[in-house]
Design an enzyme around this catalytic site. Structure first.
Site, PDB file in Angstrom:
ATOM      1  CG  HIS A 297      -2.028   0.947   1.148  1.00 15.71           C
ATOM      2  ND1 HIS A 297      -1.902   2.277   1.484  1.00 15.71           N
ATOM      3  CD2 HIS A 297      -3.285   0.769   0.698  1.00 15.71           C
ATOM      4  CE1 HIS A 297      -3.051   2.875   1.257  1.00 15.71           C
ATOM      5  NE2 HIS A 297      -3.909   1.997   0.773  1.00 15.71           N
TER       6      HIS A 297
ATOM      7  CG  ASP B 110      -8.543  -4.364  -2.580  1.00 15.51           C
ATOM      8  OD1 ASP B 110      -9.736  -4.198  -2.342  1.00 15.51           O
ATOM      9  OD2 ASP B 110      -7.804  -3.486  -3.031  1.00 15.51           O
TER      10      ASP B 110
HETATM   11  N1  ACO Z   1       4.286  -7.512  -4.783  1.00 14.53           N
HETATM   12  C1  ACO Z   1       5.641  -7.485  -4.932  1.00 14.53           C
HETATM   13  N2  ACO Z   1       6.386  -6.371  -4.786  1.00 14.53           N
HETATM   14  C2  ACO Z   1       5.755  -5.237  -4.470  1.00 14.53           C
HETATM   15  C3  ACO Z   1       4.356  -5.178  -4.303  1.00 14.53           C
HETATM   16  C4  ACO Z   1       3.621  -6.390  -4.457  1.00 14.53           C
HETATM   17  N3  ACO Z   1       2.297  -6.407  -4.305  1.00 14.53           N
HETATM   18  N4  ACO Z   1       3.983  -3.925  -4.003  1.00 14.53           N
HETATM   19  C5  ACO Z   1       5.108  -3.192  -3.989  1.00 14.53           C
HETATM   20  N5  ACO Z   1       6.168  -3.973  -4.255  1.00 14.53           N
HETATM   21  C6  ACO Z   1       7.576  -3.580  -4.276  1.00 14.53           C
HETATM   22  C7  ACO Z   1       7.942  -2.899  -5.584  1.00 14.53           C
HETATM   23  O1  ACO Z   1       8.390  -3.813  -6.551  1.00 14.53           O
HETATM   24  C8  ACO Z   1       9.012  -1.936  -5.143  1.00 14.53           C
HETATM   25  O2  ACO Z   1      10.211  -2.678  -4.956  1.00 14.53           O
HETATM   26  P1  ACO Z   1      11.682  -1.981  -5.151  1.00 14.53           P
HETATM   27  O3  ACO Z   1      11.685  -0.765  -4.242  1.00 14.53           O
HETATM   28  O4  ACO Z   1      12.622  -3.036  -4.720  1.00 14.53           O
HETATM   29  O5  ACO Z   1      11.748  -1.623  -6.608  1.00 14.53           O
HETATM   30  C9  ACO Z   1       8.550  -1.506  -3.749  1.00 14.53           C
HETATM   31  O6  ACO Z   1       7.749  -2.593  -3.266  1.00 14.53           O
HETATM   32  C10 ACO Z   1       7.719  -0.235  -3.747  1.00 14.53           C
HETATM   33  O7  ACO Z   1       6.704  -0.386  -4.724  1.00 14.53           O
HETATM   34  P2  ACO Z   1       5.971   0.852  -5.410  1.00 14.53           P
HETATM   35  O8  ACO Z   1       5.188   0.363  -6.549  1.00 14.53           O
HETATM   36  O9  ACO Z   1       6.956   1.953  -5.634  1.00 14.53           O
HETATM   37  O10 ACO Z   1       5.084   1.307  -4.205  1.00 14.53           O
HETATM   38  P3  ACO Z   1       3.751   2.107  -4.313  1.00 14.53           P
HETATM   39  O11 ACO Z   1       3.576   2.796  -3.026  1.00 14.53           O
HETATM   40  O12 ACO Z   1       3.695   2.936  -5.558  1.00 14.53           O
HETATM   41  O13 ACO Z   1       2.732   0.880  -4.510  1.00 14.53           O
HETATM   42  C11 ACO Z   1       0.780  -0.345  -4.683  1.00 14.53           C
HETATM   43  C12 ACO Z   1       1.547   0.708  -3.888  1.00 14.53           C
HETATM   44  C13 ACO Z   1       0.484   0.163  -6.088  1.00 14.53           C
HETATM   45  C14 ACO Z   1      -0.533  -0.608  -3.948  1.00 14.53           C
HETATM   46  C15 ACO Z   1       1.628  -1.662  -4.762  1.00 14.53           C
HETATM   47  O14 ACO Z   1       1.940  -2.122  -3.464  1.00 14.53           O
HETATM   48  C16 ACO Z   1       0.942  -2.753  -5.573  1.00 14.53           C
HETATM   49  O15 ACO Z   1       1.052  -2.766  -6.796  1.00 14.53           O
HETATM   50  N6  ACO Z   1       0.206  -3.702  -4.879  1.00 14.53           N
HETATM   51  C17 ACO Z   1      -0.549  -4.722  -5.593  1.00 14.53           C
HETATM   52  C18 ACO Z   1      -1.885  -4.169  -6.038  1.00 14.53           C
HETATM   53  C19 ACO Z   1      -2.838  -3.938  -4.889  1.00 14.53           C
HETATM   54  O16 ACO Z   1      -3.015  -4.783  -4.033  1.00 14.53           O
HETATM   55  N7  ACO Z   1      -3.478  -2.777  -4.915  1.00 14.53           N
HETATM   56  C20 ACO Z   1      -4.485  -2.400  -3.912  1.00 14.53           C
HETATM   57  C21 ACO Z   1      -3.981  -1.271  -3.095  1.00 14.53           C
HETATM   58  S1  ACO Z   1      -5.127  -0.918  -1.792  1.00 14.53           S
HETATM   59  C22 ACO Z   1      -6.391  -0.111  -2.571  1.00 14.53           C
HETATM   60  O17 ACO Z   1      -6.283   0.589  -3.523  1.00 14.53           O
HETATM   61  C23 ACO Z   1      -7.690  -0.356  -1.957  1.00 14.53           C
END
Ligand code: ACO
Length: 426
Positions: free
Chosen positions: A304, A361
């Site tokens: 998140h 979720d």
């Molecule tokens: N699985 C694996 N790795 C992940 C995940 C994941 N679900 N989420 C983040 N990471 C990793 C990224 O690869 C990144 O790694 P790095 O720093 O080594 O390159 C690091 O964690 C940070 O990720 P970002 O994408 O920069 O973080 P951001 O804050 O933008 O992402 C997000 C948040 C989009 C929710 C992300 O965690 C994600 O894609 N999760 C999966 C989708 C999801 O569950 N979305 C629902 C969110 S809650 C909602 O909207 C109700």
């Protein structure tokens, strides 16, 4: 004078005021930055930028706190209803009994959808995604209710109309997509019970309303009702900042919510759990893929932008999930997969180092599945829940003298000025 922050550029100092939030989240007010220094900021995804002052929702991502208008989400999930929580978010206080009655009557009075709108529903292709249908229909609503739109005295009616009709339209789109007869809303049912009845009642198999299932839906919607400046809410505020009508602004929120990184994640979680199950039930290869930087796969329902600990909503949702499955006497093999996946992921150094925990979720999809909601309606369920949040954020913007037209800047990194070359000379 209040606190200030000093920025030094090329040896020259500039002072900027600090805005202090009531819960300690302080911001440097850089609204005069460009005028005074010629510089702008670079903040992809607005991860460090507050675009407004808000008194609706407080969340602390490090401590796992979420409060609507100061009230902890745990208390609302335990004691409130979705209608009462909607009132709290939109009006700013918990309603008295008479205020709640008046609001409920309004919701009932505005629950029907104009019969002429049925033609739109009927002409979408059968395979149309309900989120596409919903966003189009919400924009269309405005044309059916022109004139009683955003005048001050009609605002409460407009809010009730949106809350009530979006729910009716969601159920209608499901019925029509299945080729079934539309079920109309009933005045004797509560908001949530009404929705379930419109979704599942049929002339051949009357739907029996189960108070425990109604309660599960209430909690699901309460948990989703607002989440401060998330992607879809930011979309509502951004589109609304152009002073477009509220229906268009809400429709923008619905479109943003559709994405799998945001509200679309609840559908994506169940698809991922199904994939794990179909491949033999071992989550480990999926965890390994999620850690592999050369693979775009992510664990859906994990991570998140703000929560760097357990999402407090996920904890509540997990309990709801256990209760619903126990009540229905059902075992969902995907729940076993989810539990195994969670246990493995939260122990994995990659997920620990990246602060990746299950978000709301992760379990909500299993609850929706148990209630009988079809997979492609999951994000619509989220949209109905988020509606009071979008409305309250739009309303807050409307009364905020600082609600300026959203117009971010960019750092241009393209070609410098160059000559136009005639087509035959290229
Ligand atoms: N699985 C694996 N790795 C992940 C995940 C994941 N679900 N989420 C983040 N990471 C990793 C990224 O690869 C990144 O790694 P790095 O720093 O080594 O390159 C690091 O964690 C940070 O990720 P970002 O994408 O920069 O973080 P951001 O804050 O933008 O992402 C997000 C948040 C989009 C929710 C992300 O965690 C994600 O894609 N999760 C999966 C989708 C999801 O569950 N979305 C629902 C969110 S809650 C909602 O909207 C109700």
């Amino acid at each position: 004078m209040g606190k200030t922050a000093t920025l030094i550029i090329d040896g020259k100092s500039y002072e900027f005021p600090i805005i202090e939030g009531t819960e300690g989240d302080n911001a440097i007010d850089i609204s005069s930055l460009r005028a005074r220094t010629g510089f702008i900021t670079y903040d992809p995804g607005f991860a460090n930028t507050s675009v407004c002052k808000s008194s609706i929702t407080f969340m602390d991502g490090e401590k796992g706190i979420l409060r609507y208008r100061g009230i902890p989400i745990e208390d609302l999930a335990e004691h409130s209803t979705f209608v009462e929580t909607s009132y709290l978010l939109i009006m700013g206080h918990l309603p008295t009994r008479s205020e709640l009655n008046r609001f409920s009557v309004r919701l009932n009075d505005h629950s029907l959808v104009h019969e002429d709108m049925r033609h739109f529903f009927e002409n979408f292709p059968r395979r149309a995604h309900p989120m596409g249908i919903l966003s189009s229909m919400v924009t269309a609503l405005r044309e059916f209710y022109r004139g009683v739109l955003e005048e001050e005295e009609n605002l409460e009616i407009t809010f009730a109309r949106l809350l009530s009709k979006v729910r009716t339209m969601a159920a209608m789109s499901y019925k029509i997509s299945r080729g079934h007869k539309v079920v109309y809303p009933r005045h004797d049912l509560t908001y949530c019970a009404n929705f379930l009845n419109m979704m599942f009642d049929s002339p051949v198999r009357p739907y029996t309303i189960d108070p425990d299932i109604v309660r599960a839906l209430e909690v699901f919607w309460i948990l989703h009702a607002d989440h401060e400046q998330n992607c879809s809410t930011a979309a509502v505020r951004l589109v609304g900042s152009a002073r477009v009508n509220i229906y268009a602004a809400i429709s923008a929120g619905i479109c943003a919510l559709w994405g799998p990184l945001h509200g679309g994640a609840n559908q994506a979680v169940v698809e991922m759990l199904q994939q794990i199950y179909d491949s033999g039930g071992d989550p480990m290869p999926f965890i390994e893929r999620a850690k592999d930087k050369s693979d775009p796969f992510r664990l859906m329902g994990f991570g998140h932008r703000v929560y760097k600990t357990y999402d407090p909503r996920a904890k509540i949702m997990k309990k709801v999930c256990d209760k619903v499955l126990a009540k229905l006497g059902r075992k969902d093999p995907l729940l076993d997969v989810a539990q195994r996946l969670e246990e493995m992921a939260i122990k994995d150094p990659y997920f620990i180092d990246h602060n990746l925990y299950p978000n709301v979720d992760f379990y909500s999809g299993i609850v929706l599945r148990a209630i009988g909601i079809p997979l492609n309606m999951f994000t619509v369920m989220f949209a109905i829940g988020r509606l009071p949040g979008w409305i309250s954020q739009w309303k807050e913007g409307r009364y905020d003298p600082d609600w300026k037209l959203y117009r971010p800047r960019q750092v241009y990194v393209g070609d410098r000025e160059r000559e136009y070359v005639y087509i035959d000379e290229r």
